[in-house]
Structure formats: C-alpha cells, structure tokens
Design a protein around this motif. Structure first.
Motif, PDB file in Angstrom:
ATOM      1  N   THR A  97       0.847  -1.194   0.000  1.00 29.79           N
ATOM      2  CA  THR A  97       0.000   0.000   0.000  1.00 29.79           C
ATOM      3  C   THR A  97       0.882   1.244   0.000  1.00 29.79           C
ATOM      4  O   THR A  97       1.827   1.352   0.788  1.00 29.79           O
ATOM      5  CB  THR A  97      -0.902   0.026   1.240  1.00 29.79           C
ATOM      6  N   LEU A 145     -17.068  -7.104  -0.588  1.00 29.57           N
ATOM      7  CA  LEU A 145     -16.162  -5.993  -0.903  1.00 29.57           C
ATOM      8  C   LEU A 145     -15.086  -5.849   0.161  1.00 29.57           C
ATOM      9  O   LEU A 145     -13.913  -5.574  -0.152  1.00 29.57           O
ATOM     10  CB  LEU A 145     -16.956  -4.692  -1.039  1.00 29.57           C
ATOM     11  N   ASP A 146     -15.451  -6.043   1.408  1.00 28.12           N
ATOM     12  CA  ASP A 146     -14.459  -5.945   2.489  1.00 28.12           C
ATOM     13  C   ASP A 146     -13.416  -7.055   2.376  1.00 28.12           C
ATOM     14  O   ASP A 146     -12.221  -6.830   2.642  1.00 28.12           O
ATOM     15  CB  ASP A 146     -15.162  -6.019   3.850  1.00 28.12           C
ATOM     16  N   ASP A 149     -11.074  -6.142  -0.446  1.00 28.62           N
ATOM     17  CA  ASP A 149     -10.165  -5.084  -0.003  1.00 28.62           C
ATOM     18  C   ASP A 149      -9.022  -5.672   0.827  1.00 28.62           C
ATOM     19  O   ASP A 149      -7.864  -5.274   0.681  1.00 28.62           O
ATOM     20  CB  ASP A 149     -10.925  -4.054   0.839  1.00 28.62           C
ATOM     21  N   LYS A 150      -9.357  -6.594   1.684  1.00 33.40           N
ATOM     22  CA  LYS A 150      -8.352  -7.215   2.563  1.00 33.40           C
ATOM     23  C   LYS A 150      -7.250  -7.886   1.750  1.00 33.40           C
ATOM     24  O   LYS A 150      -6.061  -7.790   2.093  1.00 33.40           O
ATOM     25  CB  LYS A 150      -9.030  -8.226   3.483  1.00 33.40           C
ATOM     26  N   ASN A 152      -6.688  -7.274  -1.518  1.00 34.58           N
ATOM     27  CA  ASN A 152      -6.314  -6.417  -2.650  1.00 34.58           C
ATOM     28  C   ASN A 152      -6.660  -7.094  -3.983  1.00 34.58           C
ATOM     29  O   ASN A 152      -5.842  -7.196  -4.900  1.00 34.58           O
ATOM     30  CB  ASN A 152      -4.829  -6.068  -2.616  1.00 34.58           C
ATOM     31  N   LYS A 154      -9.564  -7.476  -7.212  1.00 38.50           N
ATOM     32  CA  LYS A 154     -10.649  -6.819  -7.938  1.00 38.50           C
ATOM     33  C   LYS A 154     -11.428  -7.869  -8.730  1.00 38.50           C
ATOM     34  O   LYS A 154     -10.832  -8.739  -9.382  1.00 38.50           O
ATOM     35  CB  LYS A 154     -10.108  -5.750  -8.895  1.00 38.50           C
ATOM     36  N   ARG A 175     -14.572   1.121  -5.258  1.00 38.64           N
ATOM     37  CA  ARG A 175     -13.505   0.255  -4.749  1.00 38.64           C
ATOM     38  C   ARG A 175     -12.721  -0.429  -5.865  1.00 38.64           C
ATOM     39  O   ARG A 175     -11.868  -1.272  -5.604  1.00 38.64           O
ATOM     40  CB  ARG A 175     -14.088  -0.786  -3.804  1.00 38.64           C
TER      41      ARG A 175
END
Length: 328
Positions: A97, A145-146, A149-150, A152, A154, A175
């Motif tokens: 990140t 979605l969470d 995100d965790k 990374n 798509k 997102r």
C-alpha cells in the motif's frame, strides 16, 4: 301681499340653496382631482425609489458573478471523478500500500494493456482468473467488498436492477471493481420475449447504473448465459443487437455450482479449483444473493489459494477477451 312676500322669500331661499350646492360641487370638482394628483405623485415617487434599489441589487449580483473564477464547477467535478477512478492492480497480493499522491498531481494513471498482461502471465505458466458474481447486489455484497479489499483483489459484479441499492453500486465502482449489466428484472419471459423487451431490460438497468455511478457499463451477461434454453428466438438475435449497441457479452468456463441449489463452502472451493486447473484463463461464475452464504464463506480460502499459486486475478473490462458458450 303677505302671501306674495312669503312666496318670494321661499324662492330666494331655494335660489340661495341651489347656489351653495353649485359652488360646493364646483369646489369639489376642483379640489378632488388635485388631491388625487398629489397621492399619485407620492406613490410614483415611492415606486421610483423601489426601482432604483432593485437596480442596485441586480448590478451588485452580476458584479459578484463576474468576480467569481471561471471553471470552479468543472474542477470540482473532475476532482470527484479522479477520486473514484483507480488503476487496476495487475498483480494482486504482491504490491504494498502506498500513500496517496498529492492533490496537485493531474497525470492520469497509465492504462494497462490487459491482453499483453494476460498473454505474458499464461506464457509464464501463471493461471489467469476472473472472479464474477451474478444477480446482486445483496446483503452479502458489502461483506464481499471488504474481503476483496483485505486481499487487494478486484472482481466483477453482473447486477440486476430490481431492488438494487444505488449506494452499493456506487461503492462497487469506487472500490475498483467492474460493474456489468445482467438485465433489470432477470425475468426470462421479459428478457427473452423479443428484441423490444430485451432492449428495455438492457436500457432500464443501464440508466440505473449511470444514475448511481456516473458511468455506463458496456459489459453484459445473459441471464442463464448465452446457452440458456429459455428463449424461443435464436440467441444470435440478441447477440447481434448487443453488438450494434457496443456491448461485449461474457459467459463462463468455470462454475462454483451455487446456481444449481445448495452447495457447501467446501464444494464451492473445490468446484472452482478443479475448473481453474483445466484452463489457462478461467472466467468463474458465482452468485451474489442473500441465501448464497456458502459462496461468501469460501472466498477467503479461495483467494489465499490463488495468491499462493501466483495467479493473476483480474476484473472484466471492455478489453477482456470474452468467453462465449458454443451455441447455434
């Protein structure tokens, strides 16, 4: 003689009364217009002052508008779009990140050559995987979605319009995931009733997506896939219509099995992994629905496995090479 005198006296009185009435009438006819003129003049003066004040107010308003810098609204709009547009991560799970770039930076991110990226990955012996979810959004969408995100990652959501939450659609795009058109109602009779009803289903959802996210989606998936048996017309009637409108449609070559009834989280995982082992490039069909809890539960294990294999996980874009079922 007395009677004559009395009559003359009464006559003089009448004449005197008439004179007074005539004089009063003349005076009234002179004075009343004068009074009216004075009143009208006073009112005209008041209106003149009000008009002058209004003129000053208008001049001040336009003076302030001229002093306002041009392009303020456009800058705000462009800023919002830049915040919502994110580059696709070509190699999920391998990047760290980074801090956000300064707001003054206006350079757009370099567009990824997806075709070259996929070819390079396949040539290197890596698996390429497109994770796709039909029928959402649902109560599971935000939780999915969470998870993504965790890790990374798509993915792609082929959504319907009935009862869909515009805020969830917006969040999917925000997102960095792909949003695809899966028809508004998903009602086979409406979708495949003819070109007119098909076009209505397509455009109704397209407008809902545009309203929620600010952009149209030109990727599409047929309810039941292009090989479905629910249409009395040849599927080519609909695929040709999609082509004329600039859409690209996507089927799948791997299914988790959750569209055929209950499957455990373990079965979801095994079905997907078995399919991926047989393909260099896998387009995985899953469903995003309130009752598909096992599909949701299988995601962490599945993603961890794919990342441990150094698989390339990508969302579908308009540049993605489509998977089509073989239909007549």
């Amino acid at each position: 003689m007395n009677e004559i005198d009395d009559e003359q006296a009464k006559r003089r009185k009448r004449i005197t009364l008439y004179k007074r009435i005539i004089k009063l009438t003349i005076v009234t006819m002179i004075i009343l217009p004068t009074i009216l003129c004075v009143v009208l003049f006073a009112r005209m003066n008041g209106y003149r002052n009000d008009l002058k004040d209004l003129k000053n107010t208008v001049e001040q308003y336009f003076s302030q508008k001229e002093e306002q810098p041009e392009g303020t609204s456009a800058v705000a709009e462009n800023s919002t779009k830049e915040e919502e547009t994110k580059p696709v991560n070509p190699n999920p799970g391998t990047e760290k990140t980074t801090k956000a770039e300064p707001e003054t930076k206006t350079e757009e991110p370099e567009k990824i050559d997806e075709k070259a990226l996929v070819e390079e990955a396949v040539k290197a012996g890596r698996k390429v995987v497109y994770l796709t979810f039909d029928d959402g959004p649902s109560s599971n969408t935000m939780k999915l979605l969470d998870i993504f995100d965790k890790y990374n990652v798509k993915v792609t959501f082929f959504v319907n319009g009935v009862n869909s939450d515009p805020n969830v659609l917006k969040e999917i795009v925000k997102r960095g995931h792909s949003l695809g058109n899966h028809t508004y109602s998903h009602d086979y009779k409406k979708v495949y009733g003819g070109i007119k009803s098909f076009a209505s289903e397509l455009s109704s959802l397209q407008n809902a997506i545009k309203k929620a996210t600010g952009s149209y989606s030109m990727i599409f998936r047929f309810p039941g896939g292009s090989s479905n048996t629910q249409t009395t017309l040849p599927i080519t009637v609909f695929t040709e219509y999609l082509e004329t409108k600039g859409y690209q449609y996507f089927d799948w070559n791997v299914s988790c099995g959750d569209g055929e009834g209950y499957v455990s989280a373990n079965d979801v995982y095994n079905n997907i992994m078995e399919g991926i082992e047989q393909n260099d490039v896998s387009m995985v069909l899953m469903h995003d629905a309130d009752y598909r809890h096992t599909t949701f539960e299988a995601m962490p294990r599945l993603i961890e496995k794919l990342q441990s294999m150094n698989a390339l996980i990508l969302p579908i874009t308009e540049d993605t090479v489509p998977v089509h079922h073989k239909v007549k």
